[in-house]
Motif scaffolding. Structure first.
Motif, PDB file in Angstrom:
ATOM      1  N   THR A   1      28.158  24.134  78.411  1.00 38.79           N
ATOM      2  CA  THR A   1      28.434  22.872  78.564  1.00 38.79           C
ATOM      3  C   THR A   1      27.443  22.000  78.068  1.00 38.79           C
ATOM      4  N   SER A   2      27.953  21.002  77.469  1.00 37.55           N
ATOM      5  CA  SER A   2      27.200  19.768  76.981  1.00 37.55           C
ATOM      6  C   SER A   2      26.894  18.623  77.922  1.00 37.55           C
ATOM      7  N   VAL A   3      27.092  18.889  79.080  1.00 38.03           N
ATOM      8  CA  VAL A   3      27.049  17.872  80.296  1.00 38.03           C
ATOM      9  C   VAL A   3      25.628  17.450  79.994  1.00 38.03           C
ATOM     10  N   ASN A   4      25.588  15.990  80.476  1.00 36.28           N
ATOM     11  CA  ASN A   4      24.110  15.320  80.509  1.00 36.28           C
ATOM     12  C   ASN A   4      23.493  15.530  81.859  1.00 36.28           C
ATOM     13  N   PHE A   5      22.685  16.558  81.888  1.00 41.34           N
ATOM     14  CA  PHE A   5      22.029  16.887  83.280  1.00 41.34           C
ATOM     15  C   PHE A   5      21.084  15.701  83.951  1.00 41.34           C
ATOM     16  N   GLU A   6      20.615  14.644  83.010  1.00 41.62           N
ATOM     17  CA  GLU A   6      20.082  13.760  83.522  1.00 41.62           C
ATOM     18  C   GLU A   6      20.949  12.613  84.129  1.00 41.62           C
ATOM     19  N   SER A   7      21.932  12.426  83.739  1.00 38.38           N
ATOM     20  CA  SER A   7      23.097  11.617  84.122  1.00 38.38           C
ATOM     21  C   SER A   7      23.459  12.125  85.415  1.00 38.38           C
ATOM     22  N   LEU A   8      23.497  13.398  85.519  1.00 38.54           N
ATOM     23  CA  LEU A   8      24.256  14.165  86.860  1.00 38.54           C
ATOM     24  C   LEU A   8      23.139  13.934  87.945  1.00 38.54           C
ATOM     25  N   LEU A   9      21.968  13.623  87.577  1.00 44.90           N
ATOM     26  CA  LEU A   9      20.703  13.579  88.492  1.00 44.90           C
ATOM     27  C   LEU A   9      20.931  12.296  89.116  1.00 44.90           C
ATOM     28  N   GLU A  10      20.749  11.414  88.119  1.00 41.93           N
ATOM     29  CA  GLU A  10      20.979   9.961  88.400  1.00 41.93           C
ATOM     30  C   GLU A  10      22.183   9.530  89.158  1.00 41.93           C
ATOM     31  N   TYR A  11      23.342  10.092  88.898  1.00 41.12           N
ATOM     32  CA  TYR A  11      24.490   9.826  89.699  1.00 41.12           C
ATOM     33  C   TYR A  11      24.390  10.261  90.944  1.00 41.12           C
ATOM     34  N   HIS A  12      23.938  11.294  91.421  1.00 34.89           N
ATOM     35  CA  HIS A  12      23.461  11.729  92.543  1.00 34.89           C
ATOM     36  C   HIS A  12      22.579  11.010  93.456  1.00 34.89           C
ATOM     37  N   GLN A  13      21.566  10.569  92.868  1.00 33.79           N
ATOM     38  CA  GLN A  13      20.493   9.482  93.188  1.00 33.79           C
ATOM     39  C   GLN A  13      21.227   8.121  93.648  1.00 33.79           C
ATOM     40  N   GLU A  14      21.927   7.507  92.827  1.00 30.95           N
ATOM     41  CA  GLU A  14      22.478   6.232  92.883  1.00 30.95           C
ATOM     42  C   GLU A  14      23.503   6.252  94.005  1.00 30.95           C
ATOM     43  N   ASN A  15      24.171   7.526  94.259  1.00 28.45           N
ATOM     44  CA  ASN A  15      25.097   7.573  95.143  1.00 28.45           C
ATOM     45  C   ASN A  15      24.565   8.041  96.537  1.00 28.45           C
ATOM     46  N   GLY A  16      23.214   8.048  96.829  1.00 30.06           N
ATOM     47  CA  GLY A  16      22.663   8.462  97.941  1.00 30.06           C
ATOM     48  C   GLY A  16      23.293   9.690  98.712  1.00 30.06           C
ATOM     49  N   ALA A  17      23.782  10.832  97.731  1.00 31.75           N
ATOM     50  CA  ALA A  17      24.367  12.049  98.288  1.00 31.75           C
ATOM     51  C   ALA A  17      23.331  12.930  98.807  1.00 31.75           C
ATOM     52  N   ASP A  18      23.690  13.958  99.762  1.00 29.51           N
ATOM     53  CA  ASP A  18      23.089  15.042 100.240  1.00 29.51           C
ATOM     54  C   ASP A  18      23.529  16.231  99.256  1.00 29.51           C
ATOM     55  N   ALA A  19      24.678  16.205  98.634  1.00 29.80           N
ATOM     56  CA  ALA A  19      24.945  17.249  97.698  1.00 29.80           C
ATOM     57  C   ALA A  19      26.165  16.728  96.709  1.00 29.80           C
ATOM     58  N   THR A  20      25.936  16.991  95.362  1.00 32.72           N
ATOM     59  CA  THR A  20      26.928  16.492  94.154  1.00 32.72           C
ATOM     60  C   THR A  20      27.361  17.918  93.664  1.00 32.72           C
ATOM     61  N   ILE A  21      28.637  17.961  93.454  1.00 33.23           N
ATOM     62  CA  ILE A  21      29.279  18.853  92.751  1.00 33.23           C
ATOM     63  C   ILE A  21      29.739  18.492  91.613  1.00 33.23           C
ATOM     64  N   GLY A  22      29.640  19.136  90.522  1.00 31.55           N
ATOM     65  CA  GLY A  22      30.279  18.826  89.137  1.00 31.55           C
ATOM     66  C   GLY A  22      31.679  19.531  89.265  1.00 31.55           C
ATOM     67  N   VAL A  23      32.586  18.510  88.963  1.00 28.01           N
ATOM     68  CA  VAL A  23      33.879  18.920  88.817  1.00 28.01           C
ATOM     69  C   VAL A  23      34.683  18.716  87.482  1.00 28.01           C
ATOM     70  N   ARG A  24      35.559  19.691  87.210  1.00 23.75           N
ATOM     71  CA  ARG A  24      36.277  19.757  85.972  1.00 23.75           C
ATOM     72  C   ARG A  24      37.740  19.539  85.983  1.00 23.75           C
ATOM     73  N   GLU A  25      38.403  18.504  85.433  1.00 21.97           N
ATOM     74  CA  GLU A  25      39.634  18.581  85.478  1.00 21.97           C
ATOM     75  C   GLU A  25      40.439  19.661  84.911  1.00 21.97           C
ATOM     76  N   TYR A  26      41.452  20.396  85.817  1.00 20.75           N
ATOM     77  CA  TYR A  26      42.178  21.529  85.253  1.00 20.75           C
ATOM     78  C   TYR A  26      43.765  21.458  85.438  1.00 20.75           C
ATOM     79  N   GLU A  27      44.356  21.708  84.375  1.00 23.67           N
ATOM     80  CA  GLU A  27      45.661  21.408  84.185  1.00 23.67           C
ATOM     81  C   GLU A  27      46.400  22.797  84.347  1.00 23.67           C
ATOM     82  N   PHE A  28      47.591  22.934  85.095  1.00 23.58           N
ATOM     83  CA  PHE A  28      48.190  23.988  85.321  1.00 23.58           C
ATOM     84  C   PHE A  28      49.969  23.846  85.072  1.00 23.58           C
ATOM     85  N   GLU A  29      50.492  23.966  84.012  1.00 20.02           N
ATOM     86  CA  GLU A  29      51.868  23.978  83.888  1.00 20.02           C
ATOM     87  C   GLU A  29      52.652  25.003  84.504  1.00 20.02           C
TER      88      GLU A  29
END
Length: 349
Positions: free
Chosen positions: A228-256
């Motif tokens: 993955t090329s996800v920005n891990f620093e942005s992920l951590l900041e997102y977690h802290q800004e949301n005051g979360a106990d846990a943050t889970i990375g999610v990916r949109e998945y399409e099924f035809e």
């Protein structure tokens, strides 16, 4: 500055935009749609020019924004982005993915200073059997399978290091000695590596219960078979800004659905959808956990991450999702491994 504070919607009034500009000390605001797709940018100068041309404070920001702003791709190197900013003579530039979704903001000050150092521990799960990748994993543990010119776990490690992380635990089991011999104490990468040695399979969450000392700050956790090329620093900041106990990375998945779906009310046919596409958000195998969460783990028993997150939700702890729009691939099957190598050569986009 937290870059997400710079996001506004296109229906915000010019008056509210002025207030937001004051809140972010006059930095550029990014006008986005509900998907966070960049529609334009607005500065104090844009607002002033708009008012001079006859727009009112009650008008929407869309009337005064710059609809064709300069952007950088989130896959670009820091050096290339810095060169672009010097060429354009700008001090701030939005980072967007291939679909134009805003994934961050770079400032010239931050780029010239380099990535900030993060003392958070990162746990990389590297103990799986890799059964689905046989025969590739019969003699080589999955984390050491080479993607391009280096093991996939090394690519993950270097990606975290690029974002300022330098303290790692590798959870190992299957062919652990090979993994430990390759990575050692981490000095080759200028980081610290310790090991969580599982004598039996513990599951993603169960392995966290073997960490000898409770972490003092949020814990980053990731499966060791992801590219993955996800920005891990942005992920951590997102977690802290949301005051979360846990943050889970999610990916949109399409099924035809490969057939026409018949919609019925009892036996009455109400309509037919030809090969509809269903979209879901799936677990991307990347997490951030508060230290207090680890106290909920049973000691010495198998515990997967899904169970832990479900327990947190049941206990009304705050669990939030971080949408991953950057490149992401789970290397679980032989075809995935082939794709990973092709994507790595062509650039992770």
């Amino acid at each position: 500055m937290k870059w997400m504070n710079c996001l506004i919607s296109s229906d915000v009034t010019i008056l509210d935009t002025v207030r937001r500009l004051d809140e972010v000390s006059g930095r550029t605001l990014l006008v986005v749609d509900p998907r966070r797709k960049l529609l334009g940018t607005v500065t104090d100068g844009d607002v002033r020019r708009g008012l001079l041309s006859g727009h009112r404070l009650e008008d929407s920001v869309a009337q005064v924004m710059n609809p064709t702003p300069k952007t950088a791709n989130n896959e670009d190197s820091r050096e290339n982005i810095l060169t672009m900013m010097h060429t354009l003579k700008v001090r701030q530039i939005p980072l967007v993915d291939s679909e134009g979704i805003v994934v961050g903001v770079e400032t010239i000050e931050e780029l010239e200073r380099g990535p900030s150092t993060r003392d958070n521990w990162v746990v990389l799960m590297a103990g799986g059997l890799g059964t689905r990748l046989h025969p590739l994993t019969q003699s080589t543990p999955k984390p050491l399978l080479r993607v391009g010119n280096k093991p996939v776990l090394e690519i993950i490690l270097e990606s975290y290091i690029k974002h300022g992380f330098h303290r790692f635990y590798l959870a190992v089991n299957y062919k652990r000695k090979m993994v430990m011999e390759h990575f050692g104490d981490g000095s080759r990468w200028g980081c610290e590596i310790r090991y969580i040695e599982e004598d039996q399979r513990m599951g993603t969450a169960g392995a966290l219960g073997l960490i000898p000392e409770p972490p003092a700050s949020p814990l980053m956790v990731m499966n060791g078979d992801l590219l993955t090329s996800v920005n891990f620093e942005s992920l951590l900041e997102y977690h802290q800004e949301n005051g979360a106990d846990a943050t889970i990375g999610v990916r949109e998945y399409e099924f035809e659905v490969p057939f026409g779906v018949v919609n019925m009310d009892d036996h009455q046919v109400r309509g037919i959808d030809e090969k509809p596409v269903n979209k879901f958000f799936v677990n991307a195998g990347i997490y951030v956990l508060e230290p207090s969460v680890l106290a909920l783990l049973p000691q010495g028993t198998y515990h997967d991450m899904t169970t832990l997150l479900t327990d947190l939700i049941a206990a009304e702890r705050k669990v939030v999702a971080f949408p991953i729009r950057e490149y992401w691939l789970d290397i679980g099957q032989p075809d995935d491994f082939v794709k990973a190598n092709a994507d790595f050569v062509n650039g992770l986009e």
